[in-house]
Design a protein around this motif. Sequence first.
Motif, PDB file in Angstrom:
ATOM      1  N   GLN A  19      54.600  25.842  29.673  1.00  0.00           N
ATOM      2  CA  GLN A  19      54.841  26.648  29.594  1.00  0.00           C
ATOM      3  C   GLN A  19      54.773  28.058  30.885  1.00  0.00           C
ATOM      4  OE1 GLN A  19      52.868  29.137  26.181  1.00  0.00           O
ATOM      5  NE2 GLN A  19      51.829  27.129  25.878  1.00  0.00           N
ATOM      6  N   LEU A  20      54.454  27.295  31.536  1.00  0.00           N
ATOM      7  CA  LEU A  20      53.270  28.191  33.489  1.00  0.00           C
ATOM      8  C   LEU A  20      54.727  28.162  33.923  1.00  0.00           C
ATOM      9  CD1 LEU A  20      49.665  27.526  33.153  1.00  0.00           C
ATOM     10  CD2 LEU A  20      50.300  29.676  32.806  1.00  0.00           C
ATOM     11  N   ASN A  21      55.327  28.819  34.503  1.00  0.00           N
ATOM     12  CA  ASN A  21      55.609  29.381  35.538  1.00  0.00           C
ATOM     13  C   ASN A  21      55.811  30.531  36.170  1.00  0.00           C
ATOM     14  OD1 ASN A  21      57.985  27.560  34.630  1.00  0.00           O
ATOM     15  ND2 ASN A  21      58.677  28.688  33.184  1.00  0.00           N
ATOM     16  N   PHE A  22      55.261  30.334  37.266  1.00  0.00           N
ATOM     17  CA  PHE A  22      54.877  31.397  38.428  1.00  0.00           C
ATOM     18  C   PHE A  22      56.503  31.606  39.420  1.00  0.00           C
ATOM     19  CE2 PHE A  22      51.013  29.451  37.911  1.00  0.00           C
ATOM     20  CZ  PHE A  22      50.383  30.045  37.053  1.00  0.00           C
ATOM     21  N   SER A  23      56.736  33.019  39.889  1.00  0.00           N
ATOM     22  CA  SER A  23      58.218  33.100  39.701  1.00  0.00           C
ATOM     23  C   SER A  23      57.350  33.528  41.915  1.00  0.00           C
ATOM     24  CB  SER A  23      58.014  34.771  39.642  1.00  0.00           C
ATOM     25  OG  SER A  23      57.121  35.811  39.887  1.00  0.00           O
ATOM     26  N   GLN A  25      56.718  36.030  43.369  1.00  0.00           N
ATOM     27  CA  GLN A  25      56.285  36.913  43.708  1.00  0.00           C
ATOM     28  C   GLN A  25      54.019  36.658  43.169  1.00  0.00           C
ATOM     29  OE1 GLN A  25      57.785  40.243  41.309  1.00  0.00           O
ATOM     30  NE2 GLN A  25      56.389  41.866  42.376  1.00  0.00           N
ATOM     31  N   HIS A  26      54.787  36.173  41.901  1.00  0.00           N
ATOM     32  CA  HIS A  26      53.140  35.583  41.352  1.00  0.00           C
ATOM     33  C   HIS A  26      52.669  34.850  42.311  1.00  0.00           C
ATOM     34  CE1 HIS A  26      54.888  36.680  37.434  1.00  0.00           C
ATOM     35  NE2 HIS A  26      54.246  37.894  37.600  1.00  0.00           N
ATOM     36  N   ARG A  27      53.597  34.043  42.817  1.00  0.00           N
ATOM     37  CA  ARG A  27      52.963  33.351  43.768  1.00  0.00           C
ATOM     38  C   ARG A  27      52.126  34.070  44.953  1.00  0.00           C
ATOM     39  NH1 ARG A  27      54.490  26.926  42.973  1.00  0.00           N
ATOM     40  NH2 ARG A  27      56.251  27.547  41.394  1.00  0.00           N
ATOM     41  N   LYS A  28      52.865  34.428  44.988  1.00  0.00           N
ATOM     42  CA  LYS A  28      52.555  35.661  46.717  1.00  0.00           C
ATOM     43  C   LYS A  28      51.112  36.080  46.460  1.00  0.00           C
ATOM     44  CE  LYS A  28      53.864  38.421  50.362  1.00  0.00           C
ATOM     45  NZ  LYS A  28      55.638  39.365  50.845  1.00  0.00           N
ATOM     46  N   GLN A  29      50.996  36.752  45.155  1.00  0.00           N
ATOM     47  CA  GLN A  29      49.926  38.269  44.839  1.00  0.00           C
ATOM     48  C   GLN A  29      48.375  37.141  44.364  1.00  0.00           C
ATOM     49  OE1 GLN A  29      51.881  39.675  41.027  1.00  0.00           O
ATOM     50  NE2 GLN A  29      52.593  41.175  42.670  1.00  0.00           N
ATOM     51  N   VAL A  30      48.537  35.702  43.929  1.00  0.00           N
ATOM     52  CA  VAL A  30      48.011  34.591  43.274  1.00  0.00           C
ATOM     53  C   VAL A  30      46.887  34.349  45.493  1.00  0.00           C
ATOM     54  CG1 VAL A  30      46.426  32.430  42.612  1.00  0.00           C
ATOM     55  CG2 VAL A  30      48.741  33.942  41.532  1.00  0.00           C
ATOM     56  N   TYR A  31      47.615  33.884  45.485  1.00  0.00           N
ATOM     57  CA  TYR A  31      47.998  33.179  47.395  1.00  0.00           C
ATOM     58  C   TYR A  31      47.002  34.510  48.309  1.00  0.00           C
ATOM     59  CZ  TYR A  31      48.219  31.372  51.515  1.00  0.00           C
ATOM     60  OH  TYR A  31      47.988  30.737  53.090  1.00  0.00           O
ATOM     61  N   GLU A  32      47.249  35.613  47.829  1.00  0.00           N
ATOM     62  CA  GLU A  32      46.781  36.855  48.758  1.00  0.00           C
ATOM     63  C   GLU A  32      45.844  36.716  48.214  1.00  0.00           C
ATOM     64  OE1 GLU A  32      49.533  39.906  48.795  1.00  0.00           O
ATOM     65  OE2 GLU A  32      50.856  39.386  50.358  1.00  0.00           O
ATOM     66  N   LYS A  33      45.304  37.202  46.575  1.00  0.00           N
ATOM     67  CA  LYS A  33      44.240  37.151  45.951  1.00  0.00           C
ATOM     68  C   LYS A  33      43.103  36.210  46.489  1.00  0.00           C
ATOM     69  CE  LYS A  33      41.581  39.669  42.781  1.00  0.00           C
ATOM     70  NZ  LYS A  33      41.187  41.051  42.962  1.00  0.00           N
ATOM     71  N   ILE A  34      43.378  35.576  46.538  1.00  0.00           N
ATOM     72  CA  ILE A  34      42.766  34.193  46.929  1.00  0.00           C
ATOM     73  C   ILE A  34      42.467  34.342  47.956  1.00  0.00           C
ATOM     74  CG2 ILE A  34      42.303  31.222  47.419  1.00  0.00           C
ATOM     75  CD1 ILE A  34      44.342  31.333  44.750  1.00  0.00           C
ATOM     76  N   ASN A  35      43.257  34.833  49.161  1.00  0.00           N
ATOM     77  CA  ASN A  35      42.304  34.276  50.243  1.00  0.00           C
ATOM     78  C   ASN A  35      41.954  36.179  51.465  1.00  0.00           C
ATOM     79  OD1 ASN A  35      43.321  31.703  50.739  1.00  0.00           O
ATOM     80  ND2 ASN A  35      45.624  32.433  50.464  1.00  0.00           N
ATOM     81  N   LYS A  36      42.115  36.349  50.599  1.00  0.00           N
ATOM     82  CA  LYS A  36      41.558  38.449  50.583  1.00  0.00           C
ATOM     83  C   LYS A  36      40.277  38.247  51.283  1.00  0.00           C
ATOM     84  CE  LYS A  36      39.946  42.772  48.296  1.00  0.00           C
ATOM     85  NZ  LYS A  36      40.886  42.916  46.946  1.00  0.00           N
ATOM     86  N   PRO A  37      40.308  38.557  51.879  1.00  0.00           N
ATOM     87  CA  PRO A  37      38.284  38.440  52.476  1.00  0.00           C
ATOM     88  C   PRO A  37      37.431  39.425  51.519  1.00  0.00           C
ATOM     89  CG  PRO A  37      39.440  39.902  54.405  1.00  0.00           C
ATOM     90  CD  PRO A  37      41.079  39.986  52.723  1.00  0.00           C
ATOM     91  N   TYR A  38      37.151  38.700  50.947  1.00  0.00           N
ATOM     92  CA  TYR A  38      35.708  39.000  49.923  1.00  0.00           C
ATOM     93  C   TYR A  38      34.401  40.395  50.903  1.00  0.00           C
ATOM     94  CZ  TYR A  38      31.966  38.123  46.744  1.00  0.00           C
ATOM     95  OH  TYR A  38      31.632  38.009  45.416  1.00  0.00           O
ATOM     96  N   GLU A  39      35.036  41.404  50.779  1.00  0.00           N
ATOM     97  CA  GLU A  39      34.799  43.040  51.774  1.00  0.00           C
ATOM     98  C   GLU A  39      34.449  43.678  50.665  1.00  0.00           C
ATOM     99  OE1 GLU A  39      32.450  42.196  54.995  1.00  0.00           O
ATOM    100  OE2 GLU A  39      33.370  40.058  54.444  1.00  0.00           O
TER     101      GLU A  39
END
Length: 135
Positions: A19-23, A25-39
């Motif tokens: 049941q997990l389906n990512f649009s 846009q969601h994939r992009k948001q998750v990717y940005e969150k993961i790669n966001k600098p930890y500052e």
Amino acid sequence: MEDRLKGLRKSMDKTTFKQLNFSEQHRKQVYEKINKPYENEEDIFLAVLQLLIHEKTGYELAQLLRGRGIQKFEGNEGFLYTLLHRLEKNHLIKSSWDHSEAKYYQLNDKGKKILRKAEKNSTKKRFILKELIQE
């Protein structure tokens, strides 16, 4: 792999993850969150408090923060010592000197209480991220 584990994997593929389906846009948001600098200041504060559960020198603390991907103190460790001084002044940590002239820092009871509170707030942020992913 054991037969019962194969069956579990098949079952999970059919139920839990199906049941997990990512649009996109969601994939992009998750990717940005993961790669966001930890500052983020709050995240840095939380990481410092977590690391000071056990006694550490400023140098050890800087190495461990670097290991967590926090680069705010790279090339300017003075910021870290300023933060440690502020925490000590606010009675969140205690410090002591050893025989080799190294200064050690550790959370005191008030600091541990603040850490627990900060971790609760951090948990709330994770739930918000989880809801964002599930939309």
